[in-house]
Scaffold this active site. Sequence first.
Site, PDB file in Angstrom:
ATOM      1  CE1 TYR A 152      -2.277  -5.104  10.988  1.00  0.00           C
ATOM      2  CE2 TYR A 152      -4.460  -6.062  10.721  1.00  0.00           C
ATOM      3  CZ  TYR A 152      -3.451  -5.234  10.271  1.00  0.00           C
ATOM      4  OH  TYR A 152      -3.619  -4.519   9.110  1.00  0.00           O
ATOM      5  CB  ILE A 180      -0.947  -0.022   1.230  1.00  0.00           C
ATOM      6  CG1 ILE A 180      -1.997  -1.131   1.050  1.00  0.00           C
ATOM      7  CG2 ILE A 180      -1.601   1.335   1.454  1.00  0.00           C
ATOM      8  CD1 ILE A 180      -2.853  -1.404   2.286  1.00  0.00           C
TER       9      ILE A 180
HETATM   10  N1  LIG Z   1      -2.841  -5.806   2.972  1.00  0.00           N
HETATM   11  C1  LIG Z   1      -3.950  -5.747   3.666  1.00  0.00           C
HETATM   12  O1  LIG Z   1      -4.885  -6.556   3.474  1.00  0.00           O
HETATM   13  C2  LIG Z   1      -4.149  -4.656   4.686  1.00  0.00           C
HETATM   14  C3  LIG Z   1      -5.450  -4.478   5.193  1.00  0.00           C
HETATM   15  C4  LIG Z   1      -5.658  -3.498   6.155  1.00  0.00           C
HETATM   16  C5  LIG Z   1      -4.600  -2.698   6.566  1.00  0.00           C
HETATM   17  N2  LIG Z   1      -3.348  -2.893   6.053  1.00  0.00           N
HETATM   18  C6  LIG Z   1      -2.274  -2.037   6.556  1.00  0.00           C
HETATM   19  O2  LIG Z   1      -1.598  -1.402   5.490  1.00  0.00           O
HETATM   20  C7  LIG Z   1      -0.256  -1.130   5.872  1.00  0.00           C
HETATM   21  C8  LIG Z   1       0.662  -1.611   4.760  1.00  0.00           C
HETATM   22  O3  LIG Z   1       0.525  -3.012   4.628  1.00  0.00           O
HETATM   23  P1  LIG Z   1       0.769  -3.756   3.245  1.00  0.00           P
HETATM   24  O4  LIG Z   1      -0.402  -4.613   3.019  1.00  0.00           O
HETATM   25  O5  LIG Z   1       1.194  -2.803   2.218  1.00  0.00           O
HETATM   26  O6  LIG Z   1       1.960  -4.742   3.685  1.00  0.00           O
HETATM   27  P2  LIG Z   1       3.500  -4.811   3.261  1.00  0.00           P
HETATM   28  O7  LIG Z   1       3.593  -4.916   1.791  1.00  0.00           O
HETATM   29  O8  LIG Z   1       4.078  -5.894   4.111  1.00  0.00           O
HETATM   30  O9  LIG Z   1       4.081  -3.393   3.699  1.00  0.00           O
HETATM   31  C9  LIG Z   1       4.439  -3.086   5.011  1.00  0.00           C
HETATM   32  C10 LIG Z   1       5.372  -1.891   4.990  1.00  0.00           C
HETATM   33  O10 LIG Z   1       5.671  -1.512   6.348  1.00  0.00           O
HETATM   34  C11 LIG Z   1       7.065  -1.292   6.436  1.00  0.00           C
HETATM   35  N3  LIG Z   1       7.521  -1.482   7.810  1.00  0.00           N
HETATM   36  C12 LIG Z   1       7.316  -2.536   8.621  1.00  0.00           C
HETATM   37  N4  LIG Z   1       7.924  -2.346   9.803  1.00  0.00           N
HETATM   38  C13 LIG Z   1       8.527  -1.129   9.734  1.00  0.00           C
HETATM   39  C14 LIG Z   1       9.314  -0.365  10.628  1.00  0.00           C
HETATM   40  N5  LIG Z   1       9.633  -0.815  11.861  1.00  0.00           N
HETATM   41  N6  LIG Z   1       9.751   0.851  10.241  1.00  0.00           N
HETATM   42  C15 LIG Z   1       9.464   1.327   9.006  1.00  0.00           C
HETATM   43  N7  LIG Z   1       8.722   0.645   8.110  1.00  0.00           N
HETATM   44  C16 LIG Z   1       8.267  -0.574   8.470  1.00  0.00           C
HETATM   45  C17 LIG Z   1       7.679  -2.310   5.460  1.00  0.00           C
HETATM   46  O11 LIG Z   1       8.940  -1.873   4.992  1.00  0.00           O
HETATM   47  P3  LIG Z   1      10.379  -2.380   5.497  1.00  0.00           P
HETATM   48  O12 LIG Z   1      10.289  -3.852   5.741  1.00  0.00           O
HETATM   49  O13 LIG Z   1      11.262  -1.978   4.363  1.00  0.00           O
HETATM   50  O14 LIG Z   1      10.665  -1.588   6.735  1.00  0.00           O
HETATM   51  C18 LIG Z   1       6.689  -2.207   4.309  1.00  0.00           C
HETATM   52  O15 LIG Z   1       7.036  -1.140   3.460  1.00  0.00           O
HETATM   53  C19 LIG Z   1      -0.030  -1.831   7.214  1.00  0.00           C
HETATM   54  O16 LIG Z   1      -0.118  -0.892   8.257  1.00  0.00           O
HETATM   55  C20 LIG Z   1      -1.181  -2.802   7.286  1.00  0.00           C
HETATM   56  O17 LIG Z   1      -1.550  -3.070   8.606  1.00  0.00           O
HETATM   57  C21 LIG Z   1      -3.094  -3.855   5.127  1.00  0.00           C
END
Ligand SMILES: NC(=O)c1ccc[n+]([C@@H]2O[C@H](COP(=O)([O-])OP(=O)(O)OC[C@H]3O[C@@H](n4cnc5c(N)ncnc54)[C@H](OP(=O)(O)O)[C@@H]3O)[C@@H](O)[C@H]2O)c1
Length: 277
Positions: free
Chosen positions: A153, A21
Amino acid sequence: MTKASAINPPSVLITGASSGIGLATARYLVDRNWQVFGASRHIEEASQENPDIFWIPLDVRNDESVRSCINEILRSTNGGKLDALINVAGYSIWGSVEEVSIENIHRQMDTNVYGALRMIQSVLPHFRKNGLGRIINVGSLGGRAIIPFQSHYSASKAALDAFTQALRMELQPWKNIHISLVEPGDINTPFNENIAWVDTDNSPYGDRIKSAEQVVRESLPKAPGPVIIAKTIFKALTAKSPRVRYAAGPDSLAVPWGKRLLPDWLALKLIRDHFKV
Ligand SMILES: NC(=O)c1ccc[n+]([C@@H]2O[C@H](COP(=O)([O-])OP(=O)(O)OC[C@H]3O[C@@H](n4cnc5c(N)ncnc54)[C@H](OP(=O)(O)O)[C@@H]3O)[C@@H](O)[C@H]2O)c1
């Protein structure tokens, strides 16, 4: 804040920009001429593929890393002009309330909740000084419809919801500083790859944890891609009067209405049925 002009593009910092995202949002805004600062821990690959984004290493769990990220941005923008912060960085742990270790819970909250708060506390003095700014917190529909065996979560996203609402009230005197919560449903990203699935062999919840895991593992690949969330974030960033919350993606109608209309016992039963627990 309105759409970017070529002369004075709005500047935005996106945490968690290396993937999913965050990356889709960064691309969406760059394509609309925003000045985008993309931040996360592992930026090498994303920076090579997206040289039009200004990349900064950031671990939202680390005070010093947050401080140096913000300082770098304020040094490189015109007169310390950062217009918006999008808190995307996050991940999920897995397991029962009874069994997940306090250490793992602490790490979960440190990223998803304290991490967002560190960012918010760092940018707000600048937003107030400039009299202008937007914050978008990326929560989750899982913060409203609590997910069994993913409760930490869910709790972290419910906490973001509470802080977003509190900030809306506390920032009320600053008419041009706005904060909103964007709540995605299932979105097809690498999110599941970063979940530490637990060994269920010795768990009293074993089979039910496995059922819920299967539902979660099967649902994400069928979900829409992250661009719909990028579009929703853009809507929240550019709205004249941004809403408190923007639900987006699958279940974005069913969950909010269900929570509003159904008694708690029935809502929990429907969630249990959905996750087959
Ligand atoms: N996918 C879904 O279905 C969904 C649904 C509802 C909400 N969300 C929310 O959307 C957000 C993004 O999720 P996504 O689905 O895009 O997953 P993703 O592809 O796993 O992305 C997660 C991002 O968070 C970063 N991150 C994790 N820990 C970090 C830290 N300590 N410091 C800085 N960056 C950090 C990761 O980058 P690095 O590893 O490079 O640090 C990565 O860029 C999350 O907050 C998630 O809870 C996702």
